[in-house]
Structure formats: C-alpha cells, structure tokens
Design a protein around this motif. Structure first.
Motif, PDB file in Angstrom:
ATOM      1  N   GLY A   7       0.845  -1.204   0.000  1.00 18.13           N
ATOM      2  CA  GLY A   7       0.000   0.000   0.000  1.00 18.13           C
ATOM      3  C   GLY A   7       0.871   1.240   0.000  1.00 18.13           C
ATOM      4  N   ASN A   8       0.374   2.301   0.598  1.00 15.46           N
ATOM      5  CA  ASN A   8       1.145   3.548   0.616  1.00 15.46           C
ATOM      6  C   ASN A   8       2.453   3.397   1.387  1.00 15.46           C
ATOM      7  N   LEU A   9       2.345   2.876   2.607  1.00 13.66           N
ATOM      8  CA  LEU A   9       3.548   2.721   3.434  1.00 13.66           C
ATOM      9  C   LEU A   9       4.498   1.684   2.820  1.00 13.66           C
TER      10      LEU A   9
ATOM     11  N   GLY B 221       7.793  -8.445  -2.914  1.00 14.74           N
ATOM     12  CA  GLY B 221       6.631  -7.911  -2.208  1.00 14.74           C
ATOM     13  C   GLY B 221       5.432  -8.809  -2.472  1.00 14.74           C
ATOM     14  N   PHE B 222       4.455  -8.778  -1.577  1.00 14.15           N
ATOM     15  CA  PHE B 222       3.229  -9.558  -1.764  1.00 14.15           C
ATOM     16  C   PHE B 222       2.015  -8.673  -1.579  1.00 14.15           C
ATOM     17  N   ASP B 223       0.989  -8.939  -2.392  1.00 10.50           N
ATOM     18  CA  ASP B 223      -0.259  -8.207  -2.223  1.00 10.50           C
ATOM     19  C   ASP B 223      -1.393  -9.070  -2.770  1.00 10.50           C
TER      20      ASP B 223
ATOM     21  N   GLU C  47      -4.062  -5.459  -9.526  1.00  9.86           N
ATOM     22  CA  GLU C  47      -3.399  -4.340 -10.225  1.00  9.86           C
ATOM     23  C   GLU C  47      -1.904  -4.280  -9.870  1.00  9.86           C
ATOM     24  N   LYS C  48      -1.579  -4.778  -8.691  1.00 11.59           N
ATOM     25  CA  LYS C  48      -0.187  -4.695  -8.220  1.00 11.59           C
ATOM     26  C   LYS C  48       0.587  -5.977  -8.513  1.00 11.59           C
ATOM     27  N   ILE C  49      -0.103  -7.119  -8.453  1.00 12.35           N
ATOM     28  CA  ILE C  49       0.553  -8.414  -8.678  1.00 12.35           C
ATOM     29  C   ILE C  49       1.126  -8.455 -10.094  1.00 12.35           C
TER      30      ILE C  49
ATOM     31  N   LEU D 227       5.744  -6.079   7.638  1.00 13.95           N
ATOM     32  CA  LEU D 227       4.295  -6.261   7.508  1.00 13.95           C
ATOM     33  C   LEU D 227       3.592  -4.909   7.431  1.00 13.95           C
ATOM     34  N   THR D 228       3.029  -4.615   6.256  1.00 11.23           N
ATOM     35  CA  THR D 228       2.314  -3.345   6.071  1.00 11.23           C
ATOM     36  C   THR D 228       0.939  -3.595   5.453  1.00 11.23           C
ATOM     37  N   VAL D 229       0.315  -4.668   5.884  1.00 11.06           N
ATOM     38  CA  VAL D 229      -1.052  -4.974   5.430  1.00 11.06           C
ATOM     39  C   VAL D 229      -2.049  -4.249   6.334  1.00 11.06           C
ATOM     40  N   PRO D 230      -3.335  -4.208   5.959  1.00 12.46           N
ATOM     41  CA  PRO D 230      -4.324  -3.653   6.897  1.00 12.46           C
ATOM     42  C   PRO D 230      -4.313  -4.480   8.199  1.00 12.46           C
ATOM     43  N   ALA D 231      -4.500  -3.811   9.347  1.00 11.80           N
ATOM     44  CA  ALA D 231      -4.425  -4.477  10.657  1.00 11.80           C
ATOM     45  C   ALA D 231      -5.371  -5.677  10.745  1.00 11.80           C
TER      46      ALA D 231
HETATM   47  P1  ATP Z   1      -3.462   1.935  -0.516  1.00  7.95           P
HETATM   48  O1  ATP Z   1      -3.905   3.358  -0.658  1.00  7.95           O
HETATM   49  O2  ATP Z   1      -2.576   1.457  -1.627  1.00  7.95           O
HETATM   50  O3  ATP Z   1      -4.595   0.984  -0.263  1.00  7.95           O
HETATM   51  P2  ATP Z   1      -2.826   1.853   2.284  1.00  7.95           P
HETATM   52  O4  ATP Z   1      -1.527   1.583   2.945  1.00  7.95           O
HETATM   53  O5  ATP Z   1      -3.605   3.030   2.740  1.00  7.95           O
HETATM   54  O6  ATP Z   1      -2.531   1.936   0.735  1.00  7.95           O
HETATM   55  P3  ATP Z   1      -4.140  -0.503   3.316  1.00  7.95           P
HETATM   56  O7  ATP Z   1      -5.597  -0.669   3.315  1.00  7.95           O
HETATM   57  O8  ATP Z   1      -3.425  -0.320   4.594  1.00  7.95           O
HETATM   58  O9  ATP Z   1      -3.819   0.617   2.296  1.00  7.95           O
HETATM   59  O10 ATP Z   1      -3.510  -1.771   2.570  1.00  7.95           O
HETATM   60  C1  ATP Z   1      -2.150  -1.913   2.372  1.00  7.95           C
HETATM   61  C2  ATP Z   1      -1.920  -2.887   1.255  1.00  7.95           C
HETATM   62  O11 ATP Z   1      -2.240  -4.200   1.711  1.00  7.95           O
HETATM   63  C3  ATP Z   1      -2.775  -2.667   0.006  1.00  7.95           C
HETATM   64  O12 ATP Z   1      -1.917  -2.677  -1.116  1.00  7.95           O
HETATM   65  C4  ATP Z   1      -3.749  -3.826  -0.016  1.00  7.95           C
HETATM   66  O13 ATP Z   1      -4.015  -4.228  -1.347  1.00  7.95           O
HETATM   67  C5  ATP Z   1      -2.945  -4.886   0.681  1.00  7.95           C
HETATM   68  N1  ATP Z   1      -3.726  -5.936   1.280  1.00  7.95           N
HETATM   69  C6  ATP Z   1      -5.024  -5.957   1.653  1.00  7.95           C
HETATM   70  N2  ATP Z   1      -5.371  -7.152   2.170  1.00  7.95           N
HETATM   71  C7  ATP Z   1      -4.258  -7.897   2.109  1.00  7.95           C
HETATM   72  C8  ATP Z   1      -3.940  -9.218   2.467  1.00  7.95           C
HETATM   73  N3  ATP Z   1      -4.851 -10.033   3.029  1.00  7.95           N
HETATM   74  N4  ATP Z   1      -2.688  -9.627   2.262  1.00  7.95           N
HETATM   75  C9  ATP Z   1      -1.750  -8.833   1.704  1.00  7.95           C
HETATM   76  N5  ATP Z   1      -1.988  -7.591   1.332  1.00  7.95           N
HETATM   77  C10 ATP Z   1      -3.219  -7.135   1.538  1.00  7.95           C
END
Ligand code: ATP
Length: 221
Positions: free
Chosen positions: A89-91, A111-113, A117-119, A148-152
């Motif tokens: 994501g952004n971070l 990286g993994f997502d 669009e990113k893969i 780890l920078t995925v959503p919490a």
């Molecule tokens: P963005 O604006 O690109 O969404 P962000 O940091 O504000 O950035 P988040 O919602 O925190 O967005 O998500 C961070 C990243 O984690 C995103 O690229 C999202 O696609 C990805 N993500 C969401 N769910 C998962 C998952 N289960 N495993 C891995 N990545 C994930």
C-alpha cells in the motif's frame, strides 16, 4: 559470544556511526565522542564495547578499523539478508522505493499483495507476487524476515501462514498486536502510537533535560 539484547539493539546504531567515521578517514574514536554522536551515555558505550572485545585505551580511544570489521562481521554485513514486504500500500510502497542497500546489507527481495493491479508489477526493481503464493516464494529464496504493512484486520491471518516458512522475524508496522510461535520474533513499530507518545511527552515533560531522555529513545528499550 552472546551479546546482551539491549547491547545488540544498539549495534546497528554504532555501526552506522563507525562507518561514517571510517569513510572520513578517522583512525580512532573516544567513548566521549561516540557518546555525543549516538546519544548513549559513555558508561553504557564502554560496557557495550567490552562485549565486542574492543578495549579502549586511555588517551587513545577505540580503533575504528577494529570496530568496523567487528560490526560488519557481527551484523553479517558481508552477506545480503533477504527481506520480503507484505502489503504494497502507501507505506509498503514507500519502503520499496527506499533503498535499504544504500546503508546496510538488507535487501527487500520481493513484495506480496492481493490486489491484481499490483501483482506481476515491479516497484524499484522489486517483484510483487500474489499473496496466495507467499509460502512458496519465501521458502524458495530463504527469506528470513518480513516487513508487515497490510491492513491491521488481516495481519494475524498473514502472520499465521509464516509459521511454515523460512521467516524468523517480523517487523510489524500494523497496529495489530500479533501472536506468534516461539520461533518467530516480532518487533512492533506502531507509528501512530509513537507519535501520540511523543506528543504526550511534549505536553507533560516539556523539558527533556529534567528526564532521562534515554528512556524514551527506542534503542534503549
Ligand atoms: P493503498 O492506498 O494502496 O490501499 P494503504 O496503505 O492506505 O494503501 P491498506 O488498506 O493499509 O492501504 O492496505 C495496504 C496494502 O495491503 C494494500 O496494497 C492492499 O491491497 C494490501 N492488502 C489488503 N489485504 C491484504 C492481504 N490479506 N494480504 C496482503 N496484502 C493485503
């Protein structure tokens, strides 16, 4: 030799400073100079350095070349350590664009997502893979740590999958407090909490000199 954990945490900090000293051609450094530069009291520095086998001589200080080679060896700087980033994501993207190799021997190898669009893309030459294939890629490249920078909300479920991989450490930037098996170490960096804590200290302890400022310094935690 086993170095105490608090000392080990300060190692990269010392290493960065000693590298700069070496680059500027300095041959020796006193504990007072080190203390001023890295903001760790000189008694702690002397104790830390005694674990490194570096014995400072009175009126001479420490030998910079010795320290540099000790730190490089201890921190495994001759070998590039592969790290993966989960959640682009952004971070996460900011980390990919930040060139870690410039300052040390850590490299974000992949990286993994879950976002299609990113893969399949690359960011700063780092390939982004489908999270579905995570275990396979991590094991194949023997990745030892992940950022780890995925959503919490998904942090724990992603973490649970790491147990069957080569990963031994997680740098957790999500606010989630993770449960991990004993073989995996987690370091939490919660930016929102750190900022809130800083602001609390500014309001309640406006003069840092009246407090032991080291206590709030992360290298001493
Ligand atoms: P963005 O604006 O690109 O969404 P962000 O940091 O504000 O950035 P988040 O919602 O925190 O967005 O998500 C961070 C990243 O984690 C995103 O690229 C999202 O696609 C990805 N993500 C969401 N769910 C998962 C998952 N289960 N495993 C891995 N990545 C994930």
């Amino acid at each position: 030799m086993k170095i105490p954990q608090a000392t080990a945490k300060r190692l990269p900090l010392y290493y960065r400073f000693i590298k700069n000293l070496h680059a500027s051609g300095k041959q020796r450094v006193s504990s007072a100079e080190l203390s001023e530069a890295v903001k760790v009291d000189s008694a702690t520095i002397r104790r830390d350095f005694s674990y490194f086998g570096a014995l400072g001589k009175k009126g001479y200080g420490y030998n910079v070349n010795y320290l540099l080679s000790f730190f490089a060896k201890t921190l495994d700087q001759h070998e590039v350590t592969k790290v993966a980033l989960i959640g682009v994501g952004n971070l996460g993207t900011a980390f990919l664009n930040y060139n870690f190799l410039k300052n040390n021997s850590t490299q974000i190898a992949m990286g993994f997502d879950v976002d299609s669009e990113k893969i399949g893309t690359t960011i700063s030459d780092v390939p982004i893979y489908d999270l579905a294939d995570m275990e396979e890629h991590l094991n194949e490249e023997e990745v030892s740590a992940v950022i780890l920078t995925v959503p919490a909300t998904v942090a724990q479920q992603v973490t649970d999958r790491l147990e069957k991989t080569s990963v031994k450490g997680i740098l957790n930037f999500t606010p989630a407090r993770l449960s991990v098996p004993p073989a995996i170490r987690v370091h939490h960096i919660d930016l929102a909490v750190e900022l809130q804590s800083l602001i609390y200290f500014l309001k309640n302890y406006p003069n840092p000199d009246t407090e032991n400022s080291q206590e709030t310094n992360d290298v001493d935690r």
